[in-house]
Design a protein around this motif. Structure first.
Motif, PDB file in Angstrom:
ATOM      1  N   THR A 116       1.093  -1.303  -0.179  1.00 25.17           N
ATOM      2  CA  THR A 116       0.374  -0.225   0.023  1.00 25.17           C
ATOM      3  C   THR A 116       1.234   1.455   0.231  1.00 25.17           C
ATOM      4  OG1 THR A 116      -2.180   1.804   0.879  1.00 25.17           O
ATOM      5  CG2 THR A 116      -0.763   0.150   2.153  1.00 25.17           C
ATOM      6  N   ILE A 117       0.588   2.195  -1.059  1.00 28.18           N
ATOM      7  CA  ILE A 117       0.623   3.470  -0.727  1.00 28.18           C
ATOM      8  C   ILE A 117       0.138   4.925  -0.335  1.00 28.18           C
ATOM      9  CG2 ILE A 117       2.352   5.285  -2.001  1.00 28.18           C
ATOM     10  CD1 ILE A 117       2.806   2.876  -4.261  1.00 28.18           C
ATOM     11  N   ASP A 118       0.122   5.327   1.020  1.00 27.54           N
ATOM     12  CA  ASP A 118      -1.109   6.795   0.509  1.00 27.54           C
ATOM     13  C   ASP A 118      -0.015   7.887   0.981  1.00 27.54           C
ATOM     14  OD1 ASP A 118      -0.398   5.744   3.723  1.00 27.54           O
ATOM     15  OD2 ASP A 118      -1.509   3.690   3.336  1.00 27.54           O
ATOM     16  N   THR A 119      -1.640   8.493   1.197  1.00 29.06           N
ATOM     17  CA  THR A 119      -1.028   9.781   1.660  1.00 29.06           C
ATOM     18  C   THR A 119      -1.953  10.861   2.062  1.00 29.06           C
ATOM     19  OG1 THR A 119       0.123  11.828   1.140  1.00 29.06           O
ATOM     20  CG2 THR A 119      -1.901  10.678  -0.698  1.00 29.06           C
ATOM     21  N   GLY A 120      -2.274  11.575   3.271  1.00 29.22           N
ATOM     22  CA  GLY A 120      -3.198  12.276   3.517  1.00 29.22           C
ATOM     23  C   GLY A 120      -3.458  11.950   4.554  1.00 29.22           C
TER      24      GLY A 120
ATOM     25  N   ALA B 282      -7.052  11.674   1.533  1.00 25.07           N
ATOM     26  CA  ALA B 282      -7.019   9.988   1.622  1.00 25.07           C
ATOM     27  C   ALA B 282      -6.767   9.997   0.079  1.00 25.07           C
ATOM     28  CB  ALA B 282      -7.862   9.207   2.663  1.00 25.07           C
ATOM     29  N   ARG B 283      -6.427   9.007  -0.162  1.00 21.35           N
ATOM     30  CA  ARG B 283      -5.424   9.106  -1.910  1.00 21.35           C
ATOM     31  C   ARG B 283      -4.412   7.525  -0.754  1.00 21.35           C
ATOM     32  NH1 ARG B 283      -2.250  11.793  -5.124  1.00 21.35           N
ATOM     33  NH2 ARG B 283      -1.791  12.611  -2.786  1.00 21.35           N
ATOM     34  N   SER B 284      -4.965   5.789  -1.228  1.00 22.54           N
ATOM     35  CA  SER B 284      -4.500   4.765  -1.286  1.00 22.54           C
ATOM     36  C   SER B 284      -4.248   4.038  -2.631  1.00 22.54           C
ATOM     37  CB  SER B 284      -5.537   4.555  -0.434  1.00 22.54           C
ATOM     38  OG  SER B 284      -4.420   3.201  -0.158  1.00 22.54           O
ATOM     39  N   LEU B 285      -3.248   3.583  -2.981  1.00 15.61           N
ATOM     40  CA  LEU B 285      -3.184   2.599  -4.277  1.00 15.61           C
ATOM     41  C   LEU B 285      -2.611   0.847  -3.047  1.00 15.61           C
ATOM     42  CD1 LEU B 285      -3.062   1.686  -7.004  1.00 15.61           C
ATOM     43  CD2 LEU B 285      -0.597   3.080  -6.610  1.00 15.61           C
ATOM     44  N   LEU B 286      -3.005   0.598  -4.221  1.00 17.89           N
ATOM     45  CA  LEU B 286      -2.991  -1.165  -3.610  1.00 17.89           C
ATOM     46  C   LEU B 286      -2.545  -2.063  -4.457  1.00 17.89           C
ATOM     47  CD1 LEU B 286      -6.645  -1.601  -1.482  1.00 17.89           C
ATOM     48  CD2 LEU B 286      -4.180  -0.598  -0.323  1.00 17.89           C
ATOM     49  N   ILE B 287      -1.281  -2.950  -4.074  1.00 19.45           N
ATOM     50  CA  ILE B 287      -1.126  -3.230  -5.218  1.00 19.45           C
ATOM     51  C   ILE B 287      -0.630  -5.273  -4.989  1.00 19.45           C
ATOM     52  CG2 ILE B 287       1.072  -4.221  -6.590  1.00 19.45           C
ATOM     53  CD1 ILE B 287       1.499  -0.984  -6.856  1.00 19.45           C
ATOM     54  N   ARG B 288      -0.843  -5.750  -5.291  1.00 17.64           N
ATOM     55  CA  ARG B 288      -0.979  -8.010  -4.834  1.00 17.64           C
ATOM     56  C   ARG B 288       0.365  -7.993  -6.146  1.00 17.64           C
ATOM     57  NH1 ARG B 288      -6.323  -9.186  -4.242  1.00 17.64           N
ATOM     58  NH2 ARG B 288      -7.239  -7.533  -3.336  1.00 17.64           N
TER      59      ARG B 288
END
Length: 166
Positions: free
Chosen positions: A73-77, A83-89
């Motif tokens: 997870t890469i997130d900010t806010g 709030a913004r979030s990028l989830l990767i598997r």
């Protein structure tokens, strides 16, 4: 999730910003004892893979060699509105390399002032004879921007139901 869907998620403007600018991601993997671990670590996005580098004695390298599945997870806010979030598997490829991988220095450059980079590089070159380079290829991705209404499906369903109820 197919490659086009992954590219669409990773291509969202906010996702591109996180991949380019965020100094840390949170890496989740299974430790040697089979229990989950989550660690913050610097990274670089190559356009195809997330690359993190670590010492040859770090547990994550050994664990990801044996169990290649990882989540990030890469997130900010600090508030729901920003709030913004990028989830990767994905799957991790782990290799031991001589010297310092360029991605390690590129990740460090996100947080170290330009005038201090040469000293940092000299220090790490004196410390590491080898490093472990971990490259995670995304197999699934989702980008959320809560303030812009790009919500996880479960929250969107709740929001839609609340709107219908008035």
């Amino acid at each position: 999730m197919n490659r086009d869907e992954i590219r669409a998620e990773l291509g969202q403007p906010g996702a591109r910003d996180l991949l380019r600018d965020a100094p840390l991601l949170r890496l989740a993997y299974l430790g040697d004892d089979g229990t989950p671990r989550v660690i913050p670590i610097g990274f670089v996005w190559t356009g195809e893979q997330l690359v993190i580098c670590t010492s040859t004695v770090a547990p994550k390298g050994r664990a990801l060699r044996e169990r290649q599945h990882a989540a990030v997870t890469i997130d900010t806010g600090a508030t729901p509105a920003d709030a913004r979030s990028l989830l990767i598997r994905g799957t991790a490829a782990v290799e031991t390399v001589d010297g310092i991988p360029p991605e390690y220095l590129d990740a460090a450059a996100k947080t170290i002032p330009p005038e201090a980079l040469a000293g940092f590089e000299q220090a790490v070159r004196g410390m590491y004879e080898q490093m472990v380079r971990i490259a995670i290829t995304p197999e699934w991705a989702r980008y959320y921007d809560f303030g812009a209404g790009r919500l996880p499906p479960s929250l969107q369903t709740l929001a839609d139901e609340a709107t219908r109820r008035g």
